[in-house]
Design a protein around this motif. Structure first.
Motif, PDB file in Angstrom:
ATOM      1  N   TRP A   1     -32.120 -16.055 -27.402  1.00  0.00           N
ATOM      2  CA  TRP A   1     -31.058 -15.699 -27.568  1.00  0.00           C
ATOM      3  C   TRP A   1     -31.152 -14.005 -28.499  1.00  0.00           C
ATOM      4  N   GLY A   2     -31.485 -14.009 -29.357  1.00  0.00           N
ATOM      5  CA  GLY A   2     -31.880 -11.950 -29.406  1.00  0.00           C
ATOM      6  C   GLY A   2     -31.765 -11.263 -28.786  1.00  0.00           C
ATOM      7  N   GLY A   3     -31.122 -10.433 -29.091  1.00  0.00           N
ATOM      8  CA  GLY A   3     -30.893  -9.063 -28.551  1.00  0.00           C
ATOM      9  C   GLY A   3     -30.093  -8.965 -27.228  1.00  0.00           C
ATOM     10  N   GLN A   4     -30.018 -10.746 -26.674  1.00  0.00           N
ATOM     11  CA  GLN A   4     -29.476 -10.882 -25.697  1.00  0.00           C
ATOM     12  C   GLN A   4     -27.422 -11.669 -26.042  1.00  0.00           C
ATOM     13  N   GLN A   5     -27.414 -12.283 -26.191  1.00  0.00           N
ATOM     14  CA  GLN A   5     -26.386 -13.503 -26.433  1.00  0.00           C
ATOM     15  C   GLN A   5     -25.885 -12.684 -27.590  1.00  0.00           C
ATOM     16  N   TYR A   6     -26.714 -13.222 -28.897  1.00  0.00           N
ATOM     17  CA  TYR A   6     -26.433 -12.494 -30.239  1.00  0.00           C
ATOM     18  C   TYR A   6     -27.780 -11.175 -30.464  1.00  0.00           C
ATOM     19  N   ALA A   7     -26.562  -9.747 -31.205  1.00  0.00           N
ATOM     20  CA  ALA A   7     -26.789  -9.191 -31.324  1.00  0.00           C
ATOM     21  C   ALA A   7     -28.921  -9.764 -33.150  1.00  0.00           C
ATOM     22  N   TRP A   8     -29.829  -8.811 -32.683  1.00  0.00           N
ATOM     23  CA  TRP A   8     -31.143  -9.080 -33.665  1.00  0.00           C
ATOM     24  C   TRP A   8     -30.674  -9.785 -34.765  1.00  0.00           C
ATOM     25  N   GLY A   9     -29.451  -8.948 -35.680  1.00  0.00           N
ATOM     26  CA  GLY A   9     -29.124  -8.792 -36.687  1.00  0.00           C
ATOM     27  C   GLY A   9     -28.133  -9.760 -37.339  1.00  0.00           C
ATOM     28  N   SER A  10     -27.567 -10.541 -36.264  1.00  0.00           N
ATOM     29  CA  SER A  10     -26.038 -10.832 -36.453  1.00  0.00           C
ATOM     30  C   SER A  10     -26.658 -12.738 -37.607  1.00  0.00           C
ATOM     31  N   LYS A  11     -25.362 -13.121 -37.062  1.00  0.00           N
ATOM     32  CA  LYS A  11     -26.034 -14.477 -38.495  1.00  0.00           C
ATOM     33  C   LYS A  11     -26.413 -15.376 -38.105  1.00  0.00           C
ATOM     34  N   GLN A  12     -26.191 -15.304 -36.728  1.00  0.00           N
ATOM     35  CA  GLN A  12     -26.499 -16.300 -35.244  1.00  0.00           C
ATOM     36  C   GLN A  12     -28.298 -16.319 -35.215  1.00  0.00           C
ATOM     37  N   ILE A  13     -28.650 -15.366 -35.360  1.00  0.00           N
ATOM     38  CA  ILE A  13     -29.783 -15.313 -35.209  1.00  0.00           C
ATOM     39  C   ILE A  13     -30.703 -14.823 -36.636  1.00  0.00           C
ATOM     40  N   LEU A  14     -30.469 -14.914 -37.328  1.00  0.00           N
ATOM     41  CA  LEU A  14     -30.790 -14.438 -38.890  1.00  0.00           C
ATOM     42  C   LEU A  14     -30.661 -16.128 -39.213  1.00  0.00           C
ATOM     43  N   GLY A  15     -28.996 -16.501 -38.999  1.00  0.00           N
ATOM     44  CA  GLY A  15     -29.771 -18.148 -39.549  1.00  0.00           C
ATOM     45  C   GLY A  15     -30.997 -19.227 -38.975  1.00  0.00           C
ATOM     46  N   LEU A  16     -31.002 -18.705 -37.263  1.00  0.00           N
ATOM     47  CA  LEU A  16     -31.856 -19.715 -36.818  1.00  0.00           C
ATOM     48  C   LEU A  16     -34.269 -19.129 -37.494  1.00  0.00           C
ATOM     49  N   ALA A  17     -33.674 -17.923 -37.600  1.00  0.00           N
ATOM     50  CA  ALA A  17     -34.883 -17.549 -38.384  1.00  0.00           C
ATOM     51  C   ALA A  17     -34.975 -18.322 -39.637  1.00  0.00           C
ATOM     52  N   ALA A  18     -33.806 -18.208 -40.337  1.00  0.00           N
ATOM     53  CA  ALA A  18     -34.522 -18.940 -41.518  1.00  0.00           C
ATOM     54  C   ALA A  18     -34.688 -20.544 -41.369  1.00  0.00           C
ATOM     55  N   LEU A  19     -33.503 -20.711 -40.493  1.00  0.00           N
ATOM     56  CA  LEU A  19     -33.675 -22.384 -40.056  1.00  0.00           C
ATOM     57  C   LEU A  19     -35.805 -22.529 -39.557  1.00  0.00           C
TER      58      LEU A  19
END
Length: 530
Positions: free
Chosen positions: A235-253
């Motif tokens: 999803w990163g850079g495609q469906q959601y921006a790399w700095g979005s809460k979705q991507i940051l949340g996935l990284a934290a998880l």
């Protein structure tokens, strides 16, 4: 320590057959089933990818099309280490046959899908089985054939990889044009039945039981961590921006899950992935090399056809043929290296040569521009393929030689997992670099015109659509794609330098010789330990 040994897998019916080397005829018969199974695992995504436009046109739900691939990739990656451990604990043959059956059930249901939601769900089932196919092939081969003799057979697997990469899109296109997209899934059924029959009849392994409890918590945490990583890179850079809460949340998880996993594994009676394996220096180093090989291989094969079609004007009809030079280099070198390892028992030099040649191939590919001929780019692809040919089978060989026979499944699944995760990161990072460079080049050349014709989304620009644009925009787009390719492969070469460093520190631990069930000598294991 003693508790772990008594709780681990124990052979139930240890026979004289288990103690003796398998005859070449026995091994060749089993290899038929293993090769067919590997073909199943590698062909599927390539065939389905070719048929996707037709599938979407029939079922609708174009907004969910990416999930057809993502669902399969997620369950494959998440289940890979679990299949490896189950094979070690309860028997490789049983877990391998089970994974084939699940894959075939998922294939049949996918072919029967009536809407996109059903197809995504059934593809997840199919991926669940696929996670055990490659691991099963590699761990069974590791159990049957001593590392010293494995080079005789590894060429077959390299040939299957080349055949699948070239033939997958061709088969997918033929089936879609002359039958229906449903048969892109149904074609797995006869191949799978052949594999099942051959394995059931020819594969004889000692039954294994384990008195240890399955590490369910470890499996859950590892699955969560892997799933988060795959979604992040997808999803990163495609469906959601790399700095979005979705991507940051996935990284934290992902980070939290993997840290918790490491904590749990240190206390588990029979850990899902024994962290002690990474105390072995060779095992750790080939895991790093495998990650980078996946990073380079998937990243390069994803973007090379796009460059060839857009800039060089190659036909997209037989897109699999565009990668033939790369696969040719990989196949030939893999065959030669396999025979050399069997003859000499030496392997350390090949990862060093392979990582250097692979890096050189990436540097050469980074020089491609709008004037590069197909012959020249083909030569550079042969160099890259040759580098990967030195590494593809050697990394698995060293990983398996670094563990005892009881951990063969875990070693195989870990090597496969690192390569898979590396591929996900490669496609994601290369995609971000490529898109940014293309956008910057288009903007600098055309200014406000850069948005014309959808040029801001380069991955969606087909050769046919490009030809409809004004000549000035076409020329700018050619330069943009060339610049994007330059950036992708130059960064890839930089990452590949890490693999060179890892290869240099590998130690020449003697390969186990012939002899069924033979374990590494303690001295050999200690020589490779940190």
């Amino acid at each position: 320590m003693s508790q772990s040994k008594t709780a681990g897998p124990v052979p139930e019916d240890k026979t004289a057959e288990e103690e003796q080397p398998r005859s070449p005829r026995e091994i060749r018969l089993v290899m038929v089933g293993l090769v067919v199974t590997m073909l199943l695992a590698m062909l599927d995504n390539l065939i389905v990818g070719t048929a996707m436009p037709t599938i979407v046109g029939d079922l609708g739900g174009a907004e969910h099309r990416s999930w057809v691939v993502t669902a399969y990739t997620l369950t494959t990656a998440a289940s890979t280490p679990i299949w490896g451990k189950l094979g070690d604990m309860y028997g490789r043959k049983g877990s391998f046959l089970t994974s084939i059956v699940i894959f075939l059930v998922g294939s049949a249901l996918s072919g029967l899908s009536q809407n996109m939601t059903e197809l995504i769900g059934f593809r997840a089932v199919q991926g669940l089985g696929a996670g055990g196919l490659m691991v099963g092939v590699m761990s069974i081969m590791g159990a049957l054939v001593a590392p010293r003799d494995r080079g005789k057979y590894q060429g077959m697997f390299a040939a299957v990889m080349a055949l699948a990469t070239v033939g997958g899109p061709l088969v997918g296109g033929f089936i879609t044009d002359h039958l229906s997209w449903h048969w892109t899934f149904y074609i797995n059924l006869p191949l799978g039945v052949i594999a099942l029959a051959v394995v059931i009849v020819t594969l004889k392994l000692p039954k294994v039981r384990s008195t240890a409890r399955v590490d369910y918590l470890g499996a859950l945490l590892l699955t969560t961590g892997i799933t988060s990583l795959v979604l992040l890179t997808t999803w990163g850079g495609q469906q959601y921006a790399w700095g979005s809460k979705q991507i940051l949340g996935l990284a934290a998880l992902s980070v939290a899950s993997l840290i918790a996993f490491c904590y749990v594994e240190q206390r588990a009676q029979e850990p899902m992935l024994p962290l002690s394996l990474f105390k072995n220096l060779n095992f750790t180093l080939v895991s790093i090399i495998g990650f980078i090989v996946g990073f380079v291989m998937f990243g390069s094969t994803f973007f090379l056809p796009f460059y060839q079609q857009i800039v060089q004007g190659a036909s997209a009809t037989n897109s699999g043929l565009l990668l033939m030079p790369l696969m040719f280099g990989m196949l030939v070198v893999s065959l030669v290296v396999g025979q050399a390892v069997t003859r000499t028992g030496k392997y350390r030099i090949y990862p060093i040569i392979g990582t250097v040649v692979m890096t050189g191939g990436l540097v050469l590919l980074s020089t491609m521009g709008i004037g590069t001929s197909s012959f020249t780019s083909g030569c550079w692809m042969v160099v890259l393929g040759a580098g990967m040919g030195f590494l593809m089978q050697i990394t698995m060989l060293v990983a398996q030689n670094s563990v005892e026979l009881k951990d063969m499944g875990v070693a195989s699944s870990t090597a496969t997992l690192f390569r898979t995760i590396g591929g996900s990161f490669g496609v994601a990072l290369f995609g971000a670099l490529f898109n940014n460079r293309v956008t910057d080049t288009m903007t600098s050349r055309l200014g406000a015109q850069a948005t014309a014709g959808g040029a801001k989304d380069p991955g969606e620009m087909s050769p046919a659509e490009l030809r409809k644009l004004p000549e000035g925009i076409q020329d700018a787009f050619h330069h943009a794609v060339s610049n994007g390719i330059h950036t992708v492969f130059l960064w890839g070469a930089g990452v590949a330098v890490i693999a060179i460093a890892a290869a240099v520190f590998l130690r020449e631990v003697p390969l186990r010789g012939t002899g069924k069930g033979e374990k590494p000598a303690e001295a050999s294991l200690e020589a490779a330990a940190v």
